[in-house]
Design a protein around this motif. Structure first.
Motif, PDB file in Angstrom:
ATOM      1  N   THR A  32      54.871  21.607  62.089  1.00 55.21           N
ATOM      2  CA  THR A  32      54.707  20.315  62.771  1.00 55.21           C
ATOM      3  C   THR A  32      55.633  19.256  62.170  1.00 55.21           C
ATOM      4  O   THR A  32      56.152  18.391  62.880  1.00 55.21           O
ATOM      5  CB  THR A  32      53.219  19.874  62.798  1.00 55.21           C
ATOM      6  N   ALA A  33      55.899  19.349  60.861  1.00 60.05           N
ATOM      7  CA  ALA A  33      56.823  18.401  60.220  1.00 60.05           C
ATOM      8  C   ALA A  33      58.213  18.533  60.848  1.00 60.05           C
ATOM      9  O   ALA A  33      58.868  17.533  61.159  1.00 60.05           O
ATOM     10  CB  ALA A  33      56.885  18.679  58.720  1.00 60.05           C
ATOM     11  N   THR A  34      58.632  19.775  61.070  1.00 58.83           N
ATOM     12  CA  THR A  34      59.955  20.037  61.651  1.00 58.83           C
ATOM     13  C   THR A  34      60.019  19.514  63.081  1.00 58.83           C
ATOM     14  O   THR A  34      60.990  18.872  63.481  1.00 58.83           O
ATOM     15  CB  THR A  34      60.243  21.562  61.636  1.00 58.83           C
ATOM     16  N   ARG A  50      59.227  14.696  60.375  1.00 56.77           N
ATOM     17  CA  ARG A  50      58.354  13.906  59.495  1.00 56.77           C
ATOM     18  C   ARG A  50      58.413  14.393  58.047  1.00 56.77           C
ATOM     19  O   ARG A  50      58.749  15.551  57.786  1.00 56.77           O
ATOM     20  CB  ARG A  50      56.899  14.028  59.964  1.00 56.77           C
ATOM     21  N   LEU A  51      58.035  13.491  57.181  1.00 59.38           N
ATOM     22  CA  LEU A  51      57.903  13.860  55.770  1.00 59.38           C
ATOM     23  C   LEU A  51      56.408  13.908  55.443  1.00 59.38           C
ATOM     24  O   LEU A  51      55.712  12.896  55.569  1.00 59.38           O
ATOM     25  CB  LEU A  51      58.601  12.823  54.884  1.00 59.38           C
ATOM     26  N   PHE A  52      55.938  15.078  55.017  1.00 66.31           N
ATOM     27  CA  PHE A  52      54.522  15.249  54.684  1.00 66.31           C
ATOM     28  C   PHE A  52      54.305  15.220  53.181  1.00 66.31           C
ATOM     29  O   PHE A  52      55.052  15.838  52.424  1.00 66.31           O
ATOM     30  CB  PHE A  52      53.998  16.595  55.219  1.00 66.31           C
ATOM     31  N   PHE A  53      53.282  14.512  52.774  1.00 66.92           N
ATOM     32  CA  PHE A  53      52.843  14.535  51.378  1.00 66.92           C
ATOM     33  C   PHE A  53      51.563  15.364  51.351  1.00 66.92           C
ATOM     34  O   PHE A  53      50.563  14.976  51.958  1.00 66.92           O
ATOM     35  CB  PHE A  53      52.574  13.111  50.875  1.00 66.92           C
ATOM     36  N   ILE A  54      51.612  16.508  50.689  1.00 71.62           N
ATOM     37  CA  ILE A  54      50.442  17.399  50.631  1.00 71.62           C
ATOM     38  C   ILE A  54      49.852  17.341  49.224  1.00 71.62           C
ATOM     39  O   ILE A  54      50.535  17.667  48.246  1.00 71.62           O
ATOM     40  CB  ILE A  54      50.820  18.859  50.964  1.00 71.62           C
ATOM     41  N   THR A 105      55.988   9.189  57.754  1.00 70.86           N
ATOM     42  CA  THR A 105      55.233   9.980  56.766  1.00 70.86           C
ATOM     43  C   THR A 105      53.819  10.321  57.254  1.00 70.86           C
ATOM     44  O   THR A 105      53.235   9.590  58.054  1.00 70.86           O
ATOM     45  CB  THR A 105      55.102   9.217  55.427  1.00 70.86           C
ATOM     46  N   ARG A 106      53.310  11.421  56.759  1.00 67.92           N
ATOM     47  CA  ARG A 106      51.920  11.815  56.978  1.00 67.92           C
ATOM     48  C   ARG A 106      51.388  12.398  55.667  1.00 67.92           C
ATOM     49  O   ARG A 106      52.160  12.912  54.850  1.00 67.92           O
ATOM     50  CB  ARG A 106      51.798  12.893  58.070  1.00 67.92           C
ATOM     51  N   SER A 120      63.222  16.569  58.042  1.00 65.02           N
ATOM     52  CA  SER A 120      61.783  16.681  57.783  1.00 65.02           C
ATOM     53  C   SER A 120      61.597  17.302  56.399  1.00 65.02           C
ATOM     54  O   SER A 120      62.559  17.812  55.831  1.00 65.02           O
ATOM     55  CB  SER A 120      61.103  17.558  58.841  1.00 65.02           C
ATOM     56  N   GLY A 121      60.382  17.249  55.918  1.00 59.71           N
ATOM     57  CA  GLY A 121      60.195  17.849  54.600  1.00 59.71           C
ATOM     58  C   GLY A 121      58.767  17.802  54.105  1.00 59.71           C
ATOM     59  O   GLY A 121      57.878  17.217  54.736  1.00 59.71           O
TER      60      GLY A 121
END
Ligand code: F6P
Length: 326
Positions: free
Chosen positions: A160-162, A166-170, A249-250, A219-220
């Motif tokens: 989903t980031a791709t 988006r850039l996801f912080f997990i 970001t998410r 994305s990343g």
């Protein structure tokens, strides 16, 4: 020294996948050696309250593949006090239990160490925690499964980031240690990995995200260990958004998902081997120690050392992860 005839087994602290496999190994090895074995429910809490039940070979049938712990677990505040420990000792005397296998992490072994010194009671510990933050074993029971859980989730997030650039912080677990973050981060190709063992400089990270990273990627994924000194994933994402507003970001907090699930084959084998060794160790006179495996060899480490001698995070792997994600 009188020969051990009855042993108790318990799980304590945060549960971890593979604890059941460890219980199974302890129970069956004990029975094979002619011992009676008792399951203690809810860790030290159950020991204080007398929640004890004899276990048989069939008591541990069909559990090697199950997450959680059939003996249940707890973080006991009462065991921190002498009165609690005295009650726990009385329970052991009542059931005539003369040695204990304690499966858990830092808190469990801190309690075990004090208890042994106070009541001269033999205890061998098994490293059961997803955090892998115990000295004296290459891997703790549950760590491998937790990493695989993180990687499975991160792979999905990557999709989903791709799609959305988006850039996801997990955020992953690991209260004081970055082991889960580092290994799962490498395995899922995370662009950045933030761990408590290294200082994260906000401006540095912002610069990397603004320039270097944007050159090649749209994305990343940033893996944030919950114990990172910059704060949790929400905090880090907020700071980054302030510095680089164009980022979309998410944040995903994986939380207790990491603690459950069917243990990996690696964790089942590790738990089985350590459970087996713990009973043999007790019969050979080992006590006040955690049994672990280092370089394929069984190693006994005194509780105080297992807890306080911090295992080093491999910083070169952190460096490697940065290079491979460029
Ligand atoms: O120690 C294992 C662990 O899962 C840590 O990674 C985490 O910080 C903590 O337990 C959470 O504890 P609890 O389940 O009590 O919220």
């Amino acid at each position: 020294m009188t020969r051990i005839q009855k042993i108790g087994v318990m799980t304590s602290g945060g549960d971890s996948p593979g604890m059941n496999a460890a219980i199974r190994a302890v129970v069956r090895t004990a029975i094979f050696n002619g011992l009676d074995v008792y399951g203690i429910y809810r860790g030290y809490e159950g020991l204080i309250d007398g929640q004890v039940e004899q276990m048989f070979s069939h008591s541990v049938s069909n559990i090697i593949q199950r997450g959680g712990t059939i003996l249940k677990t707890a973080r006991s505040k009462r065991f921190v006090e002498y009165e609690g420990r005295l009650k726990a000792y009385q329970t052991l005397m009542e059931f005539k239990i003369d040695a204990l296998v304690a499966i858990g992490g830092n808190g469990t072994f801190t309690g075990a160490s004090i208890f042994d010194k106070e009541f001269n009671f033999p205890i061998v510990g098994l490293p059961g925690t997803i955090d892998n933050d115990l000295y004296g074993t290459d891997s703790t029971i549950g760590y491998d499964t937790a990493i695989n859980t993180v990687v499975g989730a991160a792979d999905k997030i990557r999709d989903t980031a791709t799609s959305h650039d988006r850039l996801f912080f997990i955020e992953v677990m690991g209260r004081d240690a970055g082991f889960i973050a580092l290994r799962s981060g490498i395995a899922c190709g995370a662009e950045f990995i933030l761990v408590p063992e290294t200082t994260t400089y906000v401006d540095n990270l912002a610069r990397l995200l603004r320039h270097d990273w944007r050159k090649n990627k749209t994305s990343g994924i940033v893996i944030v260990a919950e114990g990172d000194e910059m704060g949790g994933a929400f905090e880090v994402a907020k700071k980054m958004k302030e510095k680089v507003p164009e980022l979309d970001t998410r944040v995903t907090i994986l939380g207790h998902v990491q603690r459950g699930g069917s243990p990996s084959a690696f964790d089942r084998v590790l738990a089985s081997s350590l459970g087996y060794q713990s009973v043999r160790g007790l019969l050979d006179g080992e006590r006040g120690e955690m049994v672990g495996i280092i370089d394929n060899k069984v190693v006994y480490t005194p509780f105080d050392k297992a807890i306080k001698h911090t295992k080093d995070l491999n910083k070169e792997m952190l460096e490697m992860s940065r290079i491979l994600a460029l």
